[in-house]
Structure formats: C-alpha cells, structure tokens
Design a protein around this motif. Structure first.
Motif, PDB file in Angstrom:
ATOM      1  N   ARG A  96     -13.742   1.780 -37.886  1.00  0.00           N
ATOM      2  CA  ARG A  96     -13.919   2.374 -39.366  1.00  0.00           C
ATOM      3  C   ARG A  96     -12.973   3.490 -39.402  1.00  0.00           C
ATOM      4  NH1 ARG A  96     -17.465  -0.116 -43.272  1.00  0.00           N
ATOM      5  NH2 ARG A  96     -18.328  -1.785 -42.223  1.00  0.00           N
ATOM      6  N   THR A  97     -11.920   3.563 -39.186  1.00  0.00           N
ATOM      7  CA  THR A  97     -10.557   4.536 -39.091  1.00  0.00           C
ATOM      8  C   THR A  97      -9.489   4.318 -39.954  1.00  0.00           C
ATOM      9  OG1 THR A  97      -9.826   4.056 -37.096  1.00  0.00           O
ATOM     10  CG2 THR A  97     -11.342   5.631 -36.771  1.00  0.00           C
ATOM     11  N   SER A  98      -8.896   5.175 -40.774  1.00  0.00           N
ATOM     12  CA  SER A  98      -7.630   4.662 -41.225  1.00  0.00           C
ATOM     13  C   SER A  98      -6.310   4.836 -40.495  1.00  0.00           C
ATOM     14  CB  SER A  98      -7.514   5.982 -42.516  1.00  0.00           C
ATOM     15  OG  SER A  98      -7.182   6.894 -41.878  1.00  0.00           O
ATOM     16  N   ILE A  99      -5.360   4.446 -40.954  1.00  0.00           N
ATOM     17  CA  ILE A  99      -3.939   4.517 -40.143  1.00  0.00           C
ATOM     18  C   ILE A  99      -3.872   6.038 -39.721  1.00  0.00           C
ATOM     19  CG2 ILE A  99      -2.439   4.627 -42.245  1.00  0.00           C
ATOM     20  CD1 ILE A  99      -0.734   2.771 -40.274  1.00  0.00           C
ATOM     21  N   LEU A 100      -4.031   6.998 -40.770  1.00  0.00           N
ATOM     22  CA  LEU A 100      -3.887   8.348 -40.409  1.00  0.00           C
ATOM     23  C   LEU A 100      -4.831   8.960 -39.123  1.00  0.00           C
ATOM     24  CD1 LEU A 100      -3.215   9.677 -43.815  1.00  0.00           C
ATOM     25  CD2 LEU A 100      -1.347   8.932 -42.095  1.00  0.00           C
ATOM     26  N   ASP A 101      -6.082   8.510 -39.304  1.00  0.00           N
ATOM     27  CA  ASP A 101      -6.872   9.115 -38.137  1.00  0.00           C
ATOM     28  C   ASP A 101      -7.156   8.351 -37.016  1.00  0.00           C
ATOM     29  OD1 ASP A 101      -8.672   7.374 -39.327  1.00  0.00           O
ATOM     30  OD2 ASP A 101      -9.735   8.795 -40.514  1.00  0.00           O
ATOM     31  N   THR A 102      -6.596   7.188 -36.670  1.00  0.00           N
ATOM     32  CA  THR A 102      -7.031   6.470 -35.575  1.00  0.00           C
ATOM     33  C   THR A 102      -6.118   6.871 -34.270  1.00  0.00           C
ATOM     34  OG1 THR A 102      -6.997   4.328 -37.019  1.00  0.00           O
ATOM     35  CG2 THR A 102      -6.542   4.070 -34.576  1.00  0.00           C
ATOM     36  N   THR A 103      -6.964   7.224 -33.235  1.00  0.00           N
ATOM     37  CA  THR A 103      -6.278   7.598 -31.906  1.00  0.00           C
ATOM     38  C   THR A 103      -5.629   6.407 -31.189  1.00  0.00           C
ATOM     39  OG1 THR A 103      -8.447   7.351 -30.770  1.00  0.00           O
ATOM     40  CG2 THR A 103      -7.900   9.538 -31.929  1.00  0.00           C
ATOM     41  N   GLU A 104      -4.938   6.467 -30.145  1.00  0.00           N
ATOM     42  CA  GLU A 104      -4.339   5.586 -29.469  1.00  0.00           C
ATOM     43  C   GLU A 104      -5.487   4.774 -28.542  1.00  0.00           C
ATOM     44  OE1 GLU A 104      -1.874   6.971 -26.390  1.00  0.00           O
ATOM     45  OE2 GLU A 104      -1.399   4.893 -25.646  1.00  0.00           O
ATOM     46  N   GLU A 105      -6.635   5.834 -28.146  1.00  0.00           N
ATOM     47  CA  GLU A 105      -7.596   5.239 -27.461  1.00  0.00           C
ATOM     48  C   GLU A 105      -8.510   4.038 -28.248  1.00  0.00           C
ATOM     49  OE1 GLU A 105     -11.769   6.540 -25.152  1.00  0.00           O
ATOM     50  OE2 GLU A 105     -10.191   8.141 -25.846  1.00  0.00           O
ATOM     51  N   GLN A 106      -8.669   4.590 -29.581  1.00  0.00           N
ATOM     52  CA  GLN A 106      -9.405   3.874 -30.643  1.00  0.00           C
ATOM     53  C   GLN A 106      -8.741   2.471 -30.775  1.00  0.00           C
ATOM     54  OE1 GLN A 106      -9.746   6.558 -33.665  1.00  0.00           O
ATOM     55  NE2 GLN A 106     -12.181   6.685 -33.342  1.00  0.00           N
ATOM     56  N   TYR A 107      -7.419   2.658 -31.059  1.00  0.00           N
ATOM     57  CA  TYR A 107      -6.603   1.430 -31.431  1.00  0.00           C
ATOM     58  C   TYR A 107      -6.594   0.282 -30.274  1.00  0.00           C
ATOM     59  CZ  TYR A 107      -2.404  -1.287 -31.920  1.00  0.00           C
ATOM     60  OH  TYR A 107      -1.481  -2.377 -32.183  1.00  0.00           O
ATOM     61  N   GLU A 108      -6.439   0.954 -29.041  1.00  0.00           N
ATOM     62  CA  GLU A 108      -6.344  -0.118 -27.949  1.00  0.00           C
ATOM     63  C   GLU A 108      -7.550  -0.679 -27.496  1.00  0.00           C
ATOM     64  OE1 GLU A 108      -4.713   2.227 -24.624  1.00  0.00           O
ATOM     65  OE2 GLU A 108      -2.449   1.867 -25.453  1.00  0.00           O
ATOM     66  N   ARG A 109      -8.751  -0.051 -27.983  1.00  0.00           N
ATOM     67  CA  ARG A 109     -10.088  -0.441 -27.632  1.00  0.00           C
ATOM     68  C   ARG A 109     -10.506  -1.678 -28.615  1.00  0.00           C
ATOM     69  NH1 ARG A 109     -15.486   0.970 -28.635  1.00  0.00           N
ATOM     70  NH2 ARG A 109     -16.610   0.062 -27.078  1.00  0.00           N
ATOM     71  N   VAL A 110     -10.116  -1.369 -29.803  1.00  0.00           N
ATOM     72  CA  VAL A 110     -10.417  -2.450 -30.699  1.00  0.00           C
ATOM     73  C   VAL A 110      -9.353  -3.644 -30.479  1.00  0.00           C
ATOM     74  CG1 VAL A 110      -8.956  -1.707 -32.726  1.00  0.00           C
ATOM     75  CG2 VAL A 110     -11.310  -2.729 -33.382  1.00  0.00           C
ATOM     76  N   MET A 111      -8.408  -3.311 -30.391  1.00  0.00           N
ATOM     77  CA  MET A 111      -7.391  -4.575 -30.137  1.00  0.00           C
ATOM     78  C   MET A 111      -7.745  -5.297 -28.971  1.00  0.00           C
ATOM     79  SD  MET A 111      -5.599  -4.647 -32.867  1.00  0.00           S
ATOM     80  CE  MET A 111      -3.898  -5.657 -32.319  1.00  0.00           C
ATOM     81  N   ALA A 112      -8.208  -4.620 -27.817  1.00  0.00           N
ATOM     82  CA  ALA A 112      -8.606  -5.153 -26.682  1.00  0.00           C
ATOM     83  C   ALA A 112      -9.996  -6.232 -26.767  1.00  0.00           C
ATOM     84  CB  ALA A 112      -8.671  -4.258 -25.325  1.00  0.00           C
ATOM     85  N   ILE A 113     -10.782  -5.453 -27.449  1.00  0.00           N
ATOM     86  CA  ILE A 113     -12.330  -6.224 -27.640  1.00  0.00           C
ATOM     87  C   ILE A 113     -11.978  -7.361 -28.558  1.00  0.00           C
ATOM     88  CG2 ILE A 113     -14.460  -5.933 -28.130  1.00  0.00           C
ATOM     89  CD1 ILE A 113     -14.412  -3.347 -26.853  1.00  0.00           C
ATOM     90  N   ASN A 114     -11.311  -7.169 -29.884  1.00  0.00           N
ATOM     91  CA  ASN A 114     -11.189  -8.009 -30.893  1.00  0.00           C
ATOM     92  C   ASN A 114     -10.009  -9.260 -30.633  1.00  0.00           C
ATOM     93  OD1 ASN A 114     -12.890  -6.299 -31.755  1.00  0.00           O
ATOM     94  ND2 ASN A 114     -12.027  -6.078 -33.614  1.00  0.00           N
ATOM     95  N   LEU A 115      -8.940  -8.817 -30.298  1.00  0.00           N
ATOM     96  CA  LEU A 115      -7.713  -9.539 -30.214  1.00  0.00           C
ATOM     97  C   LEU A 115      -7.448 -10.318 -29.031  1.00  0.00           C
ATOM     98  CD1 LEU A 115      -5.373 -11.237 -32.029  1.00  0.00           C
ATOM     99  CD2 LEU A 115      -4.156  -9.036 -31.701  1.00  0.00           C
TER     100      LEU A 115
END
Ligand code: NAD
Length: 252
Positions: A96-115
């Motif tokens: 639940r973050t936008s492109i402007l407020d997503t951290t590297e850690e959040q990005y990597e976590r959601v991509m690892a768990i979902n994709l």
C-alpha cells in the motif's frame, strides 16, 4: 471427488483465500500440502486445519520468497504423497505504497513474496510434473491489478503484472510438456489483506458501490473457481487469467 488421488500444494494456505482453497481442493478429494509461515497463531490455525483434514493434509513451514524453501516444499510433498499435480502459487502481500514513497526494502519484499515465489514455484512444480509425465496444473493467484493500475499500491500492481506475464510465458513454454499454467484474478475479497478497508464503513460503502455485483467476494467463491480450474474447468485453458471480480474491472 474428482480430484481423488491428486496432490496439491497451496502456498499461504492457512489464511484468507489460501485457506479456502485448501478446503475446496480437499473436498474435491485431493491430498493437500499447506504451506504456511510459522508463528504461534499460524501454527495453531494450521494444526486445526490439518486435524480437520485428517491424513489427507500436511503442513510445511516454507518461506516462499526463498528458493531453498520452495525446493524443500516440493521435496516434502513428493516424500509425503509421491507426486505433485496442482500447484497453487497463492501467498502474497501488499505494501500500500505509491511509487514516490516505496523503499527499496518494501519493493524487494513484495516482489520476492509475490513474484519471485510464483516464478520459482512454477519452475519447481513444473519439473516435478514433467518428471511424472505431464498433466499438471499450476494456478497463479494474480489480481485484477495484474492489468489495472491501483494508485498507492504500485509495487503490488507491478508484482501482479509480472505474474500475468509469468502465466502467459510459462503457459506457452510448458504446454507442449503437458503442464498448464492459469491465472486466477480476484477483485476485492474479504480476507485479512483487506482488514483496514473492511474496518472503515465509508471505504466499504464506496467499494461496494463500485462493484457491479455490489459486494466483496467471500474467499470460498475464489476457492470454488480454483477447484474448478484444477479439475474439469480447465481442460483447454493455459497461458491466461480467469477473473473473478464481480465486474469491477469493467465498471469505470
Ligand atoms: P491473506 O493475508 O489472508 O493471505 C496471504 C497469505 O500469504 C498468508 O497465509 C501469509 O502467511 C502468506 N504469506 C505471506 N508471506 C509469505 C511468505 N514469505 N511465505 C509463505 N507464505 C507467505 O491474504 P489473501 O487475500 O488471502 O491473499 C492471497 C492471495 O490472493 C495473494 O496473492 C493476494 O495478492 C491475492 N489477492 C487477494 C485479493 C483480496 O482482495 N483479498 C484480491 C486479489 C488477489
């Protein structure tokens, strides 16, 4: 009981949609491996699930964001039940973050768990299915957001968009070897992932008004579709997604 003798793995299988999928596949006769992430609450829930299903189910604590855990999940499945016929790549999270407020850690976590999990879950399940002579089904739990932007949930949409292309490409690659890859794309479903929306009456009114069928789905309604696609509903389906969204994608 048309899935009698079939063996299914459901990732994220002891909450929300995954939990309902476990029940629907077990009711259809399959043996089930319930993947879950160990914590005291999850373990208690899992024990109840496994006890309710008797010797038709086992639980495996596997973090789907790690390839070694996915390898262990498939190995334990074959060890317990001798084969793997249905792989449901269901586990997922949101930021639940936008492109402007997503951290590297959040990005990597959601991509690892979902994709990443769906990619390697598909790869490892397909290798086992091919070894068995083909005939397997891989079901990826995508979302309407595989194709429909949701501002304020950018990494999630990106991961589901990746799952869309994974489903298409893997379906094409694996079809000749008898492995079908199918996406299931829910709209809004009443599960813990939507707790904040469900606790906000104003948000719920707005959401219900936007859905042509007038309400969120129950997890059992998505699970019924998965069970259908794991069985006679998908004899000629692959490399595509079936949406169960109450019409929301086409309402605005
Ligand atoms: P949920 O939060 O109830 O379930 C998510 C499951 O994923 C949980 O069992 C959790 O333990 C598991 N999980 C999270 N991280 C994991 C990890 N590292 N390893 C293994 N398991 C992990 O949510 P849900 O709504 O049931 O979501 C299930 C799937 O359905 C997700 O992929 C989600 O994106 C998708 N989906 C949900 C909705 C909805 O409105 N609920 C809509 C479209 C798609």
């Amino acid at each position: 009981m048309t899935l009698h003798g079939k063996v299914a793995v459901v990732t994220g299988g002891n909450s929300g949609i995954g939990k309902a999928v476990v029940l629907a596949l077990a009711e259809a006769g399959a043996n089930i491996v319930i993947d879950y992430v160990s914590n005291p609450e999850a373990t208690e829930l899992l024990e109840k699930q496994v006890v309710a299903l008797g010797d038709k189910a086992i639980g495996v604590d596997a973090d789907v964001s790690k390839v070694a855990d996915l390898e262990m999940l498939v190995a334990k499945t074959v060890e317990a039940f001798g084969r793997l016929d249905i792989m449901v790549n269901n586990a997922g999270i949101e930021t639940r973050t936008s492109i402007l407020d997503t951290t590297e850690e959040q990005y990597e976590r959601v991509m690892a768990i979902n994709l990443k999990s769906a990619f390697f879950g598909t790869q490892l399940a397909a290798k086992q299915m091919i070894k068995q002579g083909g005939g397997g089904r891989i079901i990826n739990m995508t979302s309407v957001h595989e194709d429909w932007p949701m501002p304020g949930n950018t990494p999630y949409c990106l991961s589901k968009g990746g799952m869309r292309m994974l489903t298409r490409t893997a379906g094409v690659e694996l079809g000749p070897q008898g492995v079908q890859v199918i996406g299931v794309g829910p709209g809004a479903v009443a599960t813990p992932i939507n707790t904040s929306t469900m606790n906000d009456p104003e948000k719920m009114r707005t959401l219900d008004a936007a859905i042509p069928l007038g309400r969120m789905a129950e997890p059992s309604e998505i699970a019924a579709l998965v069970a259908f696609l794991a069985d006679e509903g998908a004899t000629y389906l692959t490399a595509t997604t079936v949406f169960a969204d109450g019409g929301i994608m086409h309402s605005s």
